[in-house]
Scaffold this motif. Structure first.
Motif, PDB file in Angstrom:
ATOM      1  N   THR A 200      -4.477  52.923  35.761  1.00 20.81           N
ATOM      2  CA  THR A 200      -4.183  53.238  37.061  1.00 20.81           C
ATOM      3  C   THR A 200      -5.805  53.618  37.674  1.00 20.81           C
ATOM      4  N   LEU A 201      -6.697  54.015  36.838  1.00 21.65           N
ATOM      5  CA  LEU A 201      -8.279  54.377  37.225  1.00 21.65           C
ATOM      6  C   LEU A 201      -8.634  52.904  37.470  1.00 21.65           C
ATOM      7  N   ASP A 202      -8.651  51.924  36.561  1.00 26.83           N
ATOM      8  CA  ASP A 202      -9.105  50.403  36.480  1.00 26.83           C
ATOM      9  C   ASP A 202      -8.638  49.854  37.801  1.00 26.83           C
ATOM     10  N   LYS A 203      -7.566  49.838  37.912  1.00 28.89           N
ATOM     11  CA  LYS A 203      -6.824  49.042  39.276  1.00 28.89           C
ATOM     12  C   LYS A 203      -7.402  49.830  40.618  1.00 28.89           C
ATOM     13  N   GLY A 204      -7.482  51.162  40.522  1.00 26.89           N
ATOM     14  CA  GLY A 204      -7.922  51.929  41.679  1.00 26.89           C
ATOM     15  C   GLY A 204      -9.216  51.733  41.926  1.00 26.89           C
ATOM     16  N   LEU A 205     -10.134  51.533  41.087  1.00 26.97           N
ATOM     17  CA  LEU A 205     -11.770  51.263  41.284  1.00 26.97           C
ATOM     18  C   LEU A 205     -12.008  49.456  41.301  1.00 26.97           C
ATOM     19  N   GLU A 206     -10.838  48.730  41.387  1.00 25.75           N
ATOM     20  CA  GLU A 206     -11.189  47.451  41.391  1.00 25.75           C
ATOM     21  C   GLU A 206     -12.218  46.618  42.560  1.00 25.75           C
ATOM     22  N   LYS A 207     -11.809  47.296  43.906  1.00 24.01           N
ATOM     23  CA  LYS A 207     -12.523  46.753  44.957  1.00 24.01           C
ATOM     24  C   LYS A 207     -13.983  47.244  44.925  1.00 24.01           C
ATOM     25  N   THR A 208     -14.175  48.656  44.369  1.00 24.17           N
ATOM     26  CA  THR A 208     -15.766  48.936  44.169  1.00 24.17           C
ATOM     27  C   THR A 208     -16.316  48.036  42.958  1.00 24.17           C
ATOM     28  N   LYS A 209     -15.794  47.851  42.090  1.00 24.42           N
ATOM     29  CA  LYS A 209     -16.297  47.276  40.815  1.00 24.42           C
ATOM     30  C   LYS A 209     -16.631  45.911  41.143  1.00 24.42           C
TER      31      LYS A 209
ATOM     32  N   ASP B   9      -8.818  53.714  45.971  1.00 23.79           N
ATOM     33  CA  ASP B   9      -8.214  52.354  45.812  1.00 23.79           C
ATOM     34  C   ASP B   9      -8.421  51.465  46.837  1.00 23.79           C
ATOM     35  N   GLY B  10      -8.474  52.007  48.267  1.00 19.84           N
ATOM     36  CA  GLY B  10      -8.387  50.936  49.456  1.00 19.84           C
ATOM     37  C   GLY B  10     -10.033  50.823  49.628  1.00 19.84           C
ATOM     38  N   THR B  11     -10.960  51.115  49.035  1.00 21.36           N
ATOM     39  CA  THR B  11     -12.347  50.950  49.285  1.00 21.36           C
ATOM     40  C   THR B  11     -13.087  50.454  48.279  1.00 21.36           C
ATOM     41  N   ALA B  12     -14.433  49.990  48.914  1.00 26.62           N
ATOM     42  CA  ALA B  12     -15.430  49.480  47.971  1.00 26.62           C
ATOM     43  C   ALA B  12     -16.506  50.509  47.626  1.00 26.62           C
ATOM     44  N   LYS B  13     -16.159  51.799  48.316  1.00 22.43           N
ATOM     45  CA  LYS B  13     -17.317  52.735  48.409  1.00 22.43           C
ATOM     46  C   LYS B  13     -17.200  53.630  47.126  1.00 22.43           C
ATOM     47  N   GLY B  14     -16.602  53.493  46.240  1.00 21.72           N
ATOM     48  CA  GLY B  14     -16.179  54.263  45.128  1.00 21.72           C
ATOM     49  C   GLY B  14     -17.459  54.856  44.338  1.00 21.72           C
ATOM     50  N   GLY B  15     -18.582  54.230  44.660  1.00 20.77           N
ATOM     51  CA  GLY B  15     -20.035  54.871  44.306  1.00 20.77           C
ATOM     52  C   GLY B  15     -20.438  56.230  44.819  1.00 20.77           C
ATOM     53  N   VAL B  16     -19.560  56.563  45.889  1.00 18.47           N
ATOM     54  CA  VAL B  16     -19.762  57.976  46.701  1.00 18.47           C
ATOM     55  C   VAL B  16     -19.559  58.831  45.447  1.00 18.47           C
ATOM     56  N   VAL B  17     -18.535  58.745  44.496  1.00 15.08           N
ATOM     57  CA  VAL B  17     -18.215  59.892  43.554  1.00 15.08           C
ATOM     58  C   VAL B  17     -19.447  60.037  42.682  1.00 15.08           C
TER      59      VAL B  17
ATOM     60  N   LEU C 104     -11.218  74.393  47.026  1.00 17.75           N
ATOM     61  CA  LEU C 104     -11.426  73.004  46.724  1.00 17.75           C
ATOM     62  C   LEU C 104     -11.667  72.160  48.166  1.00 17.75           C
ATOM     63  N   LEU C 105     -12.774  71.431  48.230  1.00 18.12           N
ATOM     64  CA  LEU C 105     -12.863  70.558  49.491  1.00 18.12           C
ATOM     65  C   LEU C 105     -12.383  69.058  49.342  1.00 18.12           C
ATOM     66  N   VAL C 106     -11.604  68.577  50.012  1.00 19.12           N
ATOM     67  CA  VAL C 106     -10.992  67.059  49.753  1.00 19.12           C
ATOM     68  C   VAL C 106     -11.854  66.339  50.790  1.00 19.12           C
ATOM     69  N   LEU C 107     -12.387  65.250  50.180  1.00 17.63           N
ATOM     70  CA  LEU C 107     -13.208  64.207  50.968  1.00 17.63           C
ATOM     71  C   LEU C 107     -12.408  62.846  50.605  1.00 17.63           C
ATOM     72  N   ASP C 108     -12.536  62.113  51.887  1.00 13.55           N
ATOM     73  CA  ASP C 108     -11.859  60.583  51.941  1.00 13.55           C
ATOM     74  C   ASP C 108     -13.106  59.767  51.425  1.00 13.55           C
ATOM     75  N   GLY C 109     -12.873  59.175  50.230  1.00 12.82           N
ATOM     76  CA  GLY C 109     -13.919  58.572  49.760  1.00 12.82           C
ATOM     77  C   GLY C 109     -14.146  57.209  50.302  1.00 12.82           C
ATOM     78  N   SER C 110     -13.272  56.664  51.145  1.00 15.05           N
ATOM     79  CA  SER C 110     -13.407  55.337  51.811  1.00 15.05           C
ATOM     80  C   SER C 110     -14.523  55.554  52.949  1.00 15.05           C
ATOM     81  N   THR C 111     -14.679  56.710  53.392  1.00 11.50           N
ATOM     82  CA  THR C 111     -15.817  56.940  54.243  1.00 11.50           C
ATOM     83  C   THR C 111     -17.032  56.707  53.926  1.00 11.50           C
ATOM     84  N   GLY C 112     -17.448  56.827  52.617  1.00 12.93           N
ATOM     85  CA  GLY C 112     -18.680  56.667  52.224  1.00 12.93           C
ATOM     86  C   GLY C 112     -19.646  57.557  52.568  1.00 12.93           C
ATOM     87  N   GLN C 113     -20.808  57.554  53.329  1.00 13.17           N
ATOM     88  CA  GLN C 113     -21.687  58.347  53.636  1.00 13.17           C
ATOM     89  C   GLN C 113     -21.243  59.340  54.495  1.00 13.17           C
TER      90      GLN C 113
END
Length: 317
Positions: A15-24, A272-280, A239-248
């Motif tokens: 699931t993780l591999d698939k979720g990070l596919e766009k970023t990767k 999973d819906g973004t190429a911005k996974g590097g934000v993590v 716990l602060l929730v952040l939307d990873g797809s918003t990047g910066q």
């Protein structure tokens, strides 16, 4: 490196591999262009790599740290081929994340000496806050914990209704009042109920407003103070929730919220819906606040405990 020899749950890892596919895919596409026609890591490759990391939302400060580490390797080894760059990057990013003690869990657990363990969830509207709470409740219940939810985001009727849907779906009690009620009053009722029910985990939703930091800080301080009348030293986790797809923009929200209240952990959603996974990587490094959970899909199972070794392994797979 030794920490990559850990055994991951194959289903979770898939699931993780698939979720990070766009970023990767995006990251390695950029990386291939950065080293095209080059056989060794030189200044030009490092400049290109810096651009790749920044444009992948790793963040400027974290990127500079990674580049410095690679420069040190180049200086020490004298000759490093571009074909080795993937391995070096993987090792240095994992090394950077290893400087914090976070991201080493692989299951949804709570400290045994805290009962009930109270999690207060903050974040602006639209980041997936309520969904994250629902999925957390599901995961904790699956581990055998008794869970109680509190709907203290009383400024939006939709927030209360949405949380009720999740509570029904997961099969856990939700403590709520009408829209416009005092959030602190809801938090108080939630804790009283949790203690009566001998609950293990309490998850409290709060309003997602950030237009006035003073008001937000006052409200969250009041919620905390009222909760402590029922159980000392609560909440145990903010716990602060952040939307990873918003990047910066996620960085900016983290900055704003950490200035307004004491945040102790982070959840990064919608990876999973973004190429911005590097934000993590950047958020983990910059804020020194542990990333506890990541959202890598829409399914109820797709909120995962963030494990830095699994993450880097999937990122560079």
């Amino acid at each position: 490196m030794s920490f990559f020899k850990k055994i991951f749950s194959s289903e979770k890892k898939e699931t993780l591999d698939k979720g990070l596919e766009k970023t990767k895919t995006t990251f390695f596409g950029k990386l291939s262009k950065a080293v095209a026609g080059k056989s060794k890591v030189d200044d030009e490759v490092l400049d290109n790599l810096e651009e790749v990391l920044v444009s992948s939302d790793v963040g400027v400060n974290t990127t500079l740290k990674i580049i410095e580490r690679i420069e040190a390797r180049v200086s020490k080894d004298k000759y490093l081929g571009t074909d080795e760059l993937n391995v070096i990057l993987r090792e240095e990013i994992a090394g950077l994340l290893s400087e914090t003690n976070s991201g080493e869990d692989s299951e949804f657990t709570i400290p045994q000496d805290k009962k009930p363990y109270v999690i207060m969830v903050v974040g602006v509207n639209g980041v997936g806050k309520t969904t994250t709470i629902g999925k957390m409740a599901y995961q904790f219940k699956k581990q055998g914990y008794r869970v109680v939810l509190g709907a203290a985001d009383t400024f939006r009727a939709a927030a209360i209704d949405q949380l009720q849907v999740w509570a029904d779906r997961v099969g856990v009690p939700l403590i709520k009042q009408s829209m416009g009620s005092d959030p602190a009053s809801v938090a108080f009722d939630t804790l009283k109920s949790a203690v009566t029910q001998n609950a293990d985990v309490v998850i409290i939703d709060t309003a997602g407003r950030l237009h006035n930091k003073v008001n937000l800080m006052n409200e969250l301080t009041k919620v905390k103070r009222v909760m402590q009348k029922v159980v000392d030293d609560t909440p145990n986790d903010v716990l602060l929730v952040l939307d990873g797809s918003t990047g910066q923009n996620a960085f900016e929200q983290a900055k704003q919220f950490t200035a307004a209240t004491e945040v102790t952990s982070l959840a990064v959603t919608k990876l999973d819906g973004t190429a911005k996974g590097g934000v993590v990587i950047g958020i983990s490094d910059q804020f020194k606040i542990p990333v506890k959970y990541i959202g890598v899909g829409e399914g109820i199972e797709d909120l995962q405990v963030f494990n830095k070794f699994e993450f880097v392994d999937s990122f560079f797979k």
